[in-house]
Design a protein around this motif. Structure first.
Motif, short mmCIF file in Angstrom:
data_model
loop_
_atom_site.label_atom_id
_atom_site.label_comp_id
_atom_site.label_asym_id
_atom_site.label_seq_id
_atom_site.Cartn_x
_atom_site.Cartn_y
_atom_site.Cartn_z
N HIS A 177 -0.52 9.13 97.06
CA HIS A 177 0.61 9.06 95.63
C HIS A 177 0.38 8.08 94.45
O HIS A 177 -0.31 8.87 93.37
CB HIS A 177 1.70 10.00 96.12
CG HIS A 177 2.88 10.04 94.60
ND1 HIS A 177 2.42 11.48 95.01
CD2 HIS A 177 3.41 9.86 94.18
CE1 HIS A 177 3.81 12.17 93.74
NE2 HIS A 177 3.86 10.96 93.36
N HIS A 181 -2.20 9.07 90.48
CA HIS A 181 -1.89 8.49 88.86
C HIS A 181 -1.99 7.67 88.34
O HIS A 181 -3.10 7.51 87.93
CB HIS A 181 -0.17 8.16 89.30
CG HIS A 181 1.10 9.19 89.31
ND1 HIS A 181 1.01 10.27 89.14
CD2 HIS A 181 2.22 8.61 91.17
CE1 HIS A 181 1.80 10.82 89.45
NE2 HIS A 181 2.99 10.21 89.93
N HIS A 206 4.00 15.90 88.31
CA HIS A 206 3.44 16.14 89.18
C HIS A 206 2.74 17.76 89.71
O HIS A 206 3.45 18.40 88.51
CB HIS A 206 4.61 15.54 90.43
CG HIS A 206 5.36 14.35 90.09
ND1 HIS A 206 6.25 13.76 89.23
CD2 HIS A 206 4.65 13.69 91.17
CE1 HIS A 206 5.85 12.74 89.91
NE2 HIS A 206 5.18 12.59 90.76
N GLU A 219 7.79 8.62 94.45
CA GLU A 219 8.55 6.65 93.49
C GLU A 219 9.92 6.40 94.13
O GLU A 219 10.11 5.46 94.08
CB GLU A 219 8.24 7.58 91.74
CG GLU A 219 7.15 7.45 91.76
CD GLU A 219 6.22 8.65 91.48
OE1 GLU A 219 7.22 9.35 91.81
OE2 GLU A 219 5.33 8.61 91.19
ZN LIG Z 1 4.46 10.44 91.57
#
Ligand SMILES: [Zn+2]
Length: 253
Positions: A177, A181, A206, A219
């Motif tokens: 994940h 980013h 997202h 997060e």
């Molecule tokens: Zn994220």
């Protein structure tokens, strides 16, 4: 692995492993590029960029997890998706972080400012694997700066317990994940590919598809959902965004 790496690349990688271990002092002798999310993502994903991509793990003292397998799987995944030959990616074994916590955003930013991400010799992804972040709010992963991400080992343990999944599973999901980013997904440096961005983007940054590793807000450990999804690949939409970016008419050209 040495058997499949051309000799010049092996020598270059070994030299750079030393420079990473020494805190980047070789980098001071080489010209660094300005690192943005986009330039970093393009350098990693563009198969015409010949520099090795070093996936380096920096572990806080006392943290035992060494998820080099997850970094290797990530390299396999990017290579299988056609972005670069697998032997362009090298996983750098764990090094100990010299700096002590607590890991506030300011401390992480200061660390990132010292890190060499792009220079003439290599592209480097720095993964900081720390005991926990300082905020006390269950922050799980952070995209700190271009080429620098951080993961909380405490959040891995707590999240795995909440979800009833293994810690290795959650460590890999969190890594995918936050590296997603770092590679500009979703719409964070690499633009959405398509005429209707709202069809793809869910909550800001997202994806809307619940199967995607870029869907949930990993997060925050408190938002982790119970799910059976494998999260072992980036979605087709994210791969398409990256392919469009490195195409001859894309943003990386
Ligand atoms: Zn994220």
């Amino acid at each position: 692995m040495d058997a499949v790496v051309p000799r010049p690349l092996t020598a270059s990688v070994l030299a750079l492993l030393a420079s990473v271990a020494l805190g980047g002092c070789v980098g001071e002798l080489l010209t660094e590029e300005e690192a943005t999310v986009r330039t970093f993502a393009c350098a990693v994903l563009d198969e015409t960029d010949a520099r090795p991509v070093l996936l380096g793990l920096h572990r806080e003292r006392g943290v035992q997890r060494v998820p080099v397998g997850a970094l290797g799987a990530l390299a396999d995944h990017l290579a299988d998706a056609g972005f670069a030959a697998r032997d362009r990616y090298a996983v750098v074994e764990s090094t100990l972080l010299e700096e002590p916590g607590p890991w506030t955003p300011e401390v992480l930013q200061a660390w990132a400012q010292e890190a060499v991400v792009l220079d003439a010799e290599a592209v480097r992804l720095h993964v900081l694997w720390v005991d926990d972040f300082a905020d006390g709010e269950g922050t799980t992963v952070l995209h700190v700066a271009p080429g620098v991400v951080a993961v909380s080992e405490t959040a891995v343990q707590e999240g795995a317990e909440r979800l009833g999944r293994s810690e290795d599973f959650l460590a890999r999901v969190l890594l995918y994940h936050v590296v997603g980013h770092a590679l500009g997904a979703v719409n964070q440096g690499i633009p959405l590919n398509g005429t209707d961005p709202t069809s793809q983007e869910g909550m800001p940054g997202h994806e809307s598809s619940p199967e995607s590793v870029m869907h949930h807000g990993w997060e925050r450990v408190t938002t982790l959902p119970r799910t059976d999804a494998p999260y072992d690949a980036y979605s087709g939409d994210v791969l398409d965004d990256w392919r469009a970016a490195v195409a001859p008419t894309g943003v990386c050209a």
